[in-house]
Enzyme design. Sequence first.
Site, PDB file in Angstrom:
ATOM      1  N   VAL A  14       0.836  -1.208   0.000  1.00  0.00           N
ATOM      2  CA  VAL A  14       0.000   0.000   0.000  1.00  0.00           C
ATOM      3  C   VAL A  14       0.869   1.256   0.000  1.00  0.00           C
ATOM      4  O   VAL A  14       0.641   2.190  -0.769  1.00  0.00           O
ATOM      5  CB  VAL A  14      -0.961   0.012   1.199  1.00  0.00           C
ATOM      6  CG1 VAL A  14      -1.748   1.336   1.242  1.00  0.00           C
ATOM      7  CG2 VAL A  14      -1.945  -1.150   1.118  1.00  0.00           C
ATOM      8  N   GLY A  15       1.891   1.281   0.861  1.00  0.00           N
ATOM      9  CA  GLY A  15       2.746   2.463   0.942  1.00  0.00           C
ATOM     10  C   GLY A  15       3.510   2.725  -0.342  1.00  0.00           C
ATOM     11  O   GLY A  15       3.544   3.851  -0.844  1.00  0.00           O
ATOM     12  N   VAL A 121      -4.116   5.065   7.078  1.00  0.00           N
ATOM     13  CA  VAL A 121      -4.650   4.035   6.187  1.00  0.00           C
ATOM     14  C   VAL A 121      -4.701   2.676   6.889  1.00  0.00           C
ATOM     15  O   VAL A 121      -5.476   1.804   6.521  1.00  0.00           O
ATOM     16  CB  VAL A 121      -3.809   3.934   4.897  1.00  0.00           C
ATOM     17  CG1 VAL A 121      -4.432   2.967   3.892  1.00  0.00           C
ATOM     18  CG2 VAL A 121      -3.623   5.308   4.257  1.00  0.00           C
ATOM     19  N   SER A 122      -3.895   2.502   7.920  1.00  0.00           N
ATOM     20  CA  SER A 122      -3.772   1.221   8.622  1.00  0.00           C
ATOM     21  C   SER A 122      -5.099   0.779   9.227  1.00  0.00           C
ATOM     22  O   SER A 122      -5.911   1.597   9.659  1.00  0.00           O
ATOM     23  CB  SER A 122      -2.726   1.337   9.728  1.00  0.00           C
ATOM     24  OG  SER A 122      -1.519   1.887   9.244  1.00  0.00           O
ATOM     25  N   ARG A 154     -15.162   1.261  -4.492  1.00  0.00           N
ATOM     26  CA  ARG A 154     -15.611  -0.124  -4.686  1.00  0.00           C
ATOM     27  C   ARG A 154     -17.100  -0.170  -5.051  1.00  0.00           C
ATOM     28  O   ARG A 154     -17.508  -0.904  -5.953  1.00  0.00           O
ATOM     29  CB  ARG A 154     -15.349  -0.927  -3.411  1.00  0.00           C
ATOM     30  CG  ARG A 154     -13.877  -1.263  -3.221  1.00  0.00           C
ATOM     31  CD  ARG A 154     -13.595  -1.909  -1.877  1.00  0.00           C
ATOM     32  NE  ARG A 154     -12.203  -2.395  -1.828  1.00  0.00           N
ATOM     33  CZ  ARG A 154     -11.536  -2.635  -0.716  1.00  0.00           C
ATOM     34  NH1 ARG A 154     -12.104  -2.434   0.468  1.00  0.00           N
ATOM     35  NH2 ARG A 154     -10.283  -3.074  -0.770  1.00  0.00           N
ATOM     36  N   HIS A 178     -15.462   1.836   8.739  1.00  0.00           N
ATOM     37  CA  HIS A 178     -14.869   1.120   7.608  1.00  0.00           C
ATOM     38  C   HIS A 178     -14.990  -0.366   7.883  1.00  0.00           C
ATOM     39  O   HIS A 178     -14.236  -0.939   8.665  1.00  0.00           O
ATOM     40  CB  HIS A 178     -13.400   1.520   7.468  1.00  0.00           C
ATOM     41  CG  HIS A 178     -12.695   0.841   6.338  1.00  0.00           C
ATOM     42  ND1 HIS A 178     -13.189   0.782   5.064  1.00  0.00           N
ATOM     43  CD2 HIS A 178     -11.505   0.190   6.297  1.00  0.00           C
ATOM     44  CE1 HIS A 178     -12.343   0.136   4.276  1.00  0.00           C
ATOM     45  NE2 HIS A 178     -11.308  -0.241   5.013  1.00  0.00           N
TER      46      HIS A 178
END
Length: 313
Positions: A14-15, A121-122, A154, A178
């Site tokens: 992701v990073g 984001v984690s 999505r 989330h």
Amino acid sequence: MRRAKISIIGAGNVGATTAHWCAAAELGDIVLVDIPQTEDMPKGKALDLMQSSPVMGFDSNIVGTTSYDDTSGSDVVVITAGIPRKPGMSRDDLLSTNAKIMASVCEQIKKTSQHAVVIVVSNPLDAMVQKALQVTGFEPSRVLGQAGVLDTARYRTFLAMELGVSVEDVSALLMGGHGDTMVPIPSCTSVGGIPVQQLIEPARLAEIVDRTRKGGAEIVSLLKTGSAYYAPAAATAQMVEAVVRDKKRLIPCAAYCDKEYGVGGYYVGVPVVLGSSGVEKIIELTLTNEEKTAFQKSVDAVKELVATMAKLS
């Protein structure tokens, strides 16, 4: 005029992919950070990405490092650090380990980049961004979570696939935590300006919403090892762009809500105006009774997650 400085903590999929999207869009100079145990891995990824710049035609200086000293004075800090979710693992299973990682990262950030906008984001997202606020002590408007952009992307993808139309013509909004309790807002979902309820039967729409809620788990089950990274990174890059270019984007993200929606001091997915100072405004929608009930259920789930995190720490 200097370029923006964007530090990305965590050089995993992701990073590194976030760095890729940000560099390709020339959003600023990038520092890609990982733990000392990774040795030269972030340097290798940064150099590889830099060597793509003559081919792709972008100018961004990209540095890989294991030292937070290189992040000093960042305008934006993106936190992707943490253990990834594996098949059969819920977001809650990640809570204890990733809370400790988040605390460690944020202790460094508050020393090196006191004026940065922090994008978490984690996972589990809603708890991790709460931990980031607690540890940094920054203004809540400068600490936010990336979730709504991804969840909405999505949802839009699945709606476009269902109708056989361009994703560009699908506009949607999801709120709440989330995960499995995220709340679709039908009145804010349209295709080419046409309300989605006129195009998709309620039962089928409910199935698409359910698939969206389980979108991350679906990819985990298909990959077998690891989790999604292209879409999460793209969503994060869009938020970085909104900050460094002061775009005033109206997008959903995990924002600190106190009086807003009656949340009472927790992070939850809501529509916001995102600009150079972070969350500049939270948009309060008039929800239907059904939407209010679903949203409150989602908020309660977030509160429970944060309470569990507090017990574990």
